[in-house]
Design a protein around this motif. Structure first.
Motif: not given
Length: 280
Positions: A157-185
């Motif tokens: 129940a936390i919005v990740a706030d220390l940088g992963s949401l800001q940096r990971i899309a530049t590494i893996v792309g938007e689709g993968h970033a959103r999948e990882l962040a929204l599922t937490g899998r």
């Protein structure tokens, strides 16, 4: 590899060793699975600020002690900083204080990205939550075959706030970033390599560290000011966007983090049971 020396001695959560122009920074915990408690957040910017200024250092390997990189935030150890906000009736004062706490933790992670010396993260075992924040601030990521990654915050129940949401899309792309962040899998090392979260996967921790050290030495053999300039130029296009995103999520969590779902996440964690979220 040489023993720790000033200004890298006397650390609790990190160990720094020098091998010629390569520094190796090891997460020590002291929480289980190198969990990140108050000592870690205090020492991380001190260490990377020191490495940035140290003329002996040209490249850095960042890894974890033992089988795992990091279980992420040491929730019980950090709860003292959150308690006033979670009381349920937090007004402007506690929210302002919490906003400052988020800013300090963000700055600690960002000290890795801001360090002019290239940073190679070598990941074995679990890399969860805050661990992903840390490795996405590194320049290059390598993994052992046993590595597992999770942007786990949504599960608690936390919005990740220390940088992963800001940096990971530049590494893996938007689709993968959103999948990882929204599922937490959780994803394994093979999936992490396929999506570009890590550059290469090695069969065991010994080989992983050897390859990370080799890569760091290869980088360190190049002209140091040119290497530093190359890192800064590569980062320039995303630096402002990341800074804006960090400010936004700090304000968001200062306003909206307190919830019954967060209290339920903490309680279920302490009671070792599945949470029941109700959107409250």
């Amino acid at each position: 590899m040489s023993a720790p020396e000033a200004p890298y001695s006397g650390l609790v959560s990190l160990e720094v060793r020098l091998d010629g122009p390569v520094a190796e920074v090891t997460l020590l915990g002291p929480g289980k699975g190198n969990a990140m408690g108050p000592d870690f957040w205090r020492e991380l910017p001190e260490v990377f600020g020191g490495l940035d200024a140290d003329p002996r250092v040209r490249a850095i390997v960042l890894t974890g002690q033992g089988k795992h990189f990091s279980y992420g935030l040491d929730l019980p150890a950090m709860m003292g900083q959150w308690a006033p906000l979670l009381a349920g009736d937090a007004l402007a004062g506690p929210r302002t204080d919490f906003h400052a706490v988020i800013g300090r933790l963000q700055a600690a992670v960002s000290s890795i990205a801001a360090c002019r010396k290239p940073v190679i993260a070598a990941v074995s075992g679990w890399c969860v939550g805050g661990g992903v924040d840390v490795i996405t601030a590194a320049d290059i990521r390598l993994a052992g075959a046993d590595a597992k990654f999770s942007v786990r915050e949504v599960k608690v129940a936390i919005v990740a706030d220390l940088g992963s949401l800001q940096r990971i899309a530049t590494i893996v792309g938007e689709g993968h970033a959103r999948e990882l962040a929204l599922t937490g899998r959780d994803i394994d090392a093979a999936r992490a390599e396929r999506i570009g979260l890590v550059n290469d996967v090695y069969p065991d921790q010994e080989t992983l560290l050897a390859k990370a050290r080799e890569l760091a030495a290869e980088i360190a053999a190049n002209p140091p000011l040119v290497v530093q300039g190359t890192k800064q130029v590569l980062s320039a296009s995303t630096e402002r966007q990341i800074a804006d995103g960090l400010r936004y999520v700090a304000a968001w969590n200062s306003a909206f983090l307190p919830s019954k779902d967060l209290q339920e996440a903490i309680q279920s964690f302490l009671e070792r049971r599945a949470p029941e979220f109700k959107g409250e």
